[in-house]
Scaffold this motif. Structure first.
Motif, short mmCIF file in Angstrom:
data_model
loop_
_atom_site.label_atom_id
_atom_site.label_comp_id
_atom_site.label_asym_id
_atom_site.label_seq_id
_atom_site.Cartn_x
_atom_site.Cartn_y
_atom_site.Cartn_z
N GLN A 103 0.78 -1.15 0.07
CA GLN A 103 0.03 -0.03 0.08
C GLN A 103 0.87 1.26 0.02
O GLN A 103 0.42 2.20 -0.62
N ASN A 104 2.18 1.52 0.73
CA ASN A 104 2.89 2.38 0.70
C ASN A 104 3.36 2.80 -0.79
O ASN A 104 3.41 3.93 -1.20
N VAL A 105 3.52 1.64 -1.27
CA VAL A 105 4.31 1.81 -2.77
C VAL A 105 3.20 2.37 -3.71
O VAL A 105 3.30 3.24 -4.35
N MET A 106 1.90 1.71 -3.56
CA MET A 106 0.67 2.05 -4.31
C MET A 106 0.43 3.58 -4.13
O MET A 106 -0.12 3.97 -5.31
N GLU A 107 0.54 4.04 -2.93
CA GLU A 107 -0.22 5.16 -2.69
C GLU A 107 0.11 6.56 -3.53
O GLU A 107 -0.90 6.93 -4.04
N GLY A 108 1.26 6.74 -3.68
CA GLY A 108 2.02 7.80 -4.64
C GLY A 108 1.47 7.46 -6.09
O GLY A 108 1.00 8.31 -6.92
N LEU A 109 1.26 6.22 -6.67
CA LEU A 109 0.78 5.97 -7.76
C LEU A 109 -0.67 6.25 -8.01
O LEU A 109 -1.04 7.14 -8.96
N THR A 110 -1.35 5.90 -7.26
CA THR A 110 -3.03 5.94 -7.43
C THR A 110 -3.22 7.34 -6.96
O THR A 110 -4.35 8.03 -7.64
N THR A 111 -2.66 8.06 -5.90
CA THR A 111 -3.29 9.55 -5.44
C THR A 111 -2.53 10.67 -6.31
O THR A 111 -3.30 11.42 -6.75
N ALA A 112 -1.35 10.50 -6.25
CA ALA A 112 -0.65 11.64 -6.99
C ALA A 112 -0.70 11.41 -8.48
O ALA A 112 -0.69 12.61 -9.31
N ARG A 113 -0.64 10.11 -9.13
CA ARG A 113 -0.23 10.21 -10.50
C ARG A 113 -1.64 9.68 -11.03
O ARG A 113 -1.70 9.42 -12.23
N LYS A 114 -2.50 9.22 -10.28
CA LYS A 114 -3.99 8.76 -10.55
C LYS A 114 -3.85 7.45 -11.69
O LYS A 114 -4.78 7.51 -12.51
N LEU A 120 8.99 -4.61 10.07
CA LEU A 120 9.90 -4.71 9.22
C LEU A 120 11.08 -4.02 10.05
O LEU A 120 11.01 -3.17 10.79
N SER A 121 12.41 -4.41 9.63
CA SER A 121 13.44 -4.10 10.21
C SER A 121 13.76 -2.60 9.43
O SER A 121 13.04 -2.43 8.43
N GLY A 122 14.82 -1.92 9.85
CA GLY A 122 15.20 -0.63 9.30
C GLY A 122 15.51 -0.61 7.83
O GLY A 122 15.08 0.07 6.81
N GLY A 123 16.41 -1.84 7.62
CA GLY A 123 16.65 -1.93 6.16
C GLY A 123 15.54 -2.55 5.22
O GLY A 123 15.65 -1.88 4.04
N GLN A 124 14.77 -3.08 6.04
CA GLN A 124 13.52 -3.36 4.94
C GLN A 124 12.71 -2.02 4.74
O GLN A 124 12.12 -2.20 3.49
N GLN A 125 12.39 -1.43 5.73
CA GLN A 125 11.70 -0.27 5.55
C GLN A 125 12.44 0.64 4.50
O GLN A 125 11.60 1.25 3.67
N GLN A 126 13.80 0.81 4.46
CA GLN A 126 14.13 1.55 3.52
C GLN A 126 14.02 0.92 2.42
O GLN A 126 14.06 1.74 1.04
N ARG A 127 14.07 -0.15 2.01
CA ARG A 127 13.97 -0.82 0.64
C ARG A 127 12.83 -0.69 0.15
O ARG A 127 12.39 -0.33 -0.97
N VAL A 128 11.71 -0.62 1.10
CA VAL A 128 10.33 -0.24 0.69
C VAL A 128 10.17 1.19 0.25
O VAL A 128 9.69 1.41 -0.66
N ALA A 129 10.92 2.04 1.18
CA ALA A 129 10.99 3.35 0.70
C ALA A 129 11.51 3.76 -0.80
O ALA A 129 11.21 4.35 -1.43
N ILE A 130 12.63 2.97 -1.01
CA ILE A 130 13.24 2.99 -2.37
C ILE A 130 12.25 2.39 -3.55
O ILE A 130 12.14 3.07 -4.28
N ALA A 131 11.75 1.38 -3.13
CA ALA A 131 10.66 0.99 -4.29
C ALA A 131 9.65 1.91 -4.48
O ALA A 131 9.14 1.98 -5.58
N ARG A 132 9.20 2.51 -3.39
CA ARG A 132 8.03 3.57 -3.56
C ARG A 132 8.59 4.77 -4.37
O ARG A 132 7.83 5.11 -5.37
N THR A 133 9.87 5.08 -4.23
CA THR A 133 10.47 6.00 -5.26
C THR A 133 10.74 5.61 -6.77
O THR A 133 10.22 6.64 -7.44
N ILE A 134 11.20 4.55 -6.92
CA ILE A 134 11.43 4.15 -8.10
C ILE A 134 10.10 3.52 -9.08
O ILE A 134 10.20 3.43 -10.11
N ALA A 135 9.16 3.51 -8.09
CA ALA A 135 7.72 3.13 -8.79
C ALA A 135 7.30 3.81 -10.14
O ALA A 135 6.85 3.34 -10.91
#
Length: 247
Positions: A99-110, A140-155
């Protein structure tokens, strides 16, 4: 591709940036080094308009303007071309990784939900987090959270990704996980600006290194030149203090 000129930023009586020129070429990986308080993070935040610079000029592709006169719609358009990975992850605590990764795609980019979910799963797999898509940040561990954050960014395929000390809150093992993902992105040709204290990453992955001190750029050059033959005494002192063993 992306360039800022003569950037100044002051917080009260403290002038944090004192006329910085900074250029990002397509496909480059730039490591920005320096001690705490040197202005590195403020530079990234001014480039991405998370902070308003007091003076300067910005150019991004064909867009060129006084940085203080950029309108809100123009800022939104510029931000659509940039990704920002924060030191503290900045994930929504009440949303799963997917959901974290999807949020920007659906909300900001429609983007339609089905397409966004497909894209989110692709990038989670890319950063090695597909088996954690239904986990919440607190699971999630800190490293896993940061990898999700990177996934959200490159999506959404930004033209340039800005990283602000992405591993500084992580222990060595988790740091390695995140740096490996970033190295893979670099090998695939991503354009990246990385504020970091990870000297080995800067030496081996970055093709351009910038050293900042007291709100100015002291020295910059190719990674090989910077670490093997620094020109300025302040640079040599910095490298010796960080125990790189390279000078």
């Amino acid at each position: 591709m992306l360039e800022v000129k003569n950037i100044h930023k002051r917080f009260g009586d403290n002038e944090v940036l004192k006329g910085v020129d900074f250029k990002v070429e397509k496909g480059s990986v730039i490591a920005v080094l320096g001690n705490s308080g040197s202005g590195k993070t403020t530079l990234l935040r001014c480039i991405s308009f998370l902070e308003r610079a007091d003076q300067g000029e910005i150019q991004f592709d064909d867009f060129r303007k006084d940085i203080t006169a950029v309108s809100k719609p123009e800022i939104r358009a510029l931000r659509m071309k940039m990704g920002f990975v924060f030191q503290g992850y900045n994930l929504f605590r009440n949303m799963t990784a997917l959901q974290n990764v999807m949020e920007g795609l659906t909300t900001a980019r429609k983007i339609p939900e089905a397409e966004a979910k497909k894209r989110a799963r692709e990038v989670l797999d890319k950063v090695g987090m597909s088996d954690r898509e239904n986990f919440y940040p607190d699971q999630l561990s800190g490293g896993q959270q940061q990898r999700v954050a990177i996934a959200r960014t490159i999506a959404y395929n930004p033209e340039v990704i800005l990283f602000d000390e992405p591993t500084s809150a992580l222990d060595p093992q988790l740091t390695g996980e995140v740096l490996e993902v970033m190295k893979k992105l670099a090998e695939e040709g991503a354009t990246m600006v990385v504020v970091t204290h990870e000297m080995e990453f800067a030496r081996k992955v970055a093709n351009w290194v910038v050293f900042m001190e007291d709100g100015v750029i002291v020295e910059e050059g190719t990674s090989e030149e910077f670490f093997s033959n620094p020109k300025k005494e302040r640079t040599r002192q910095f490298l010796q203090k960080t125990d790189t063993g390279l000078v």
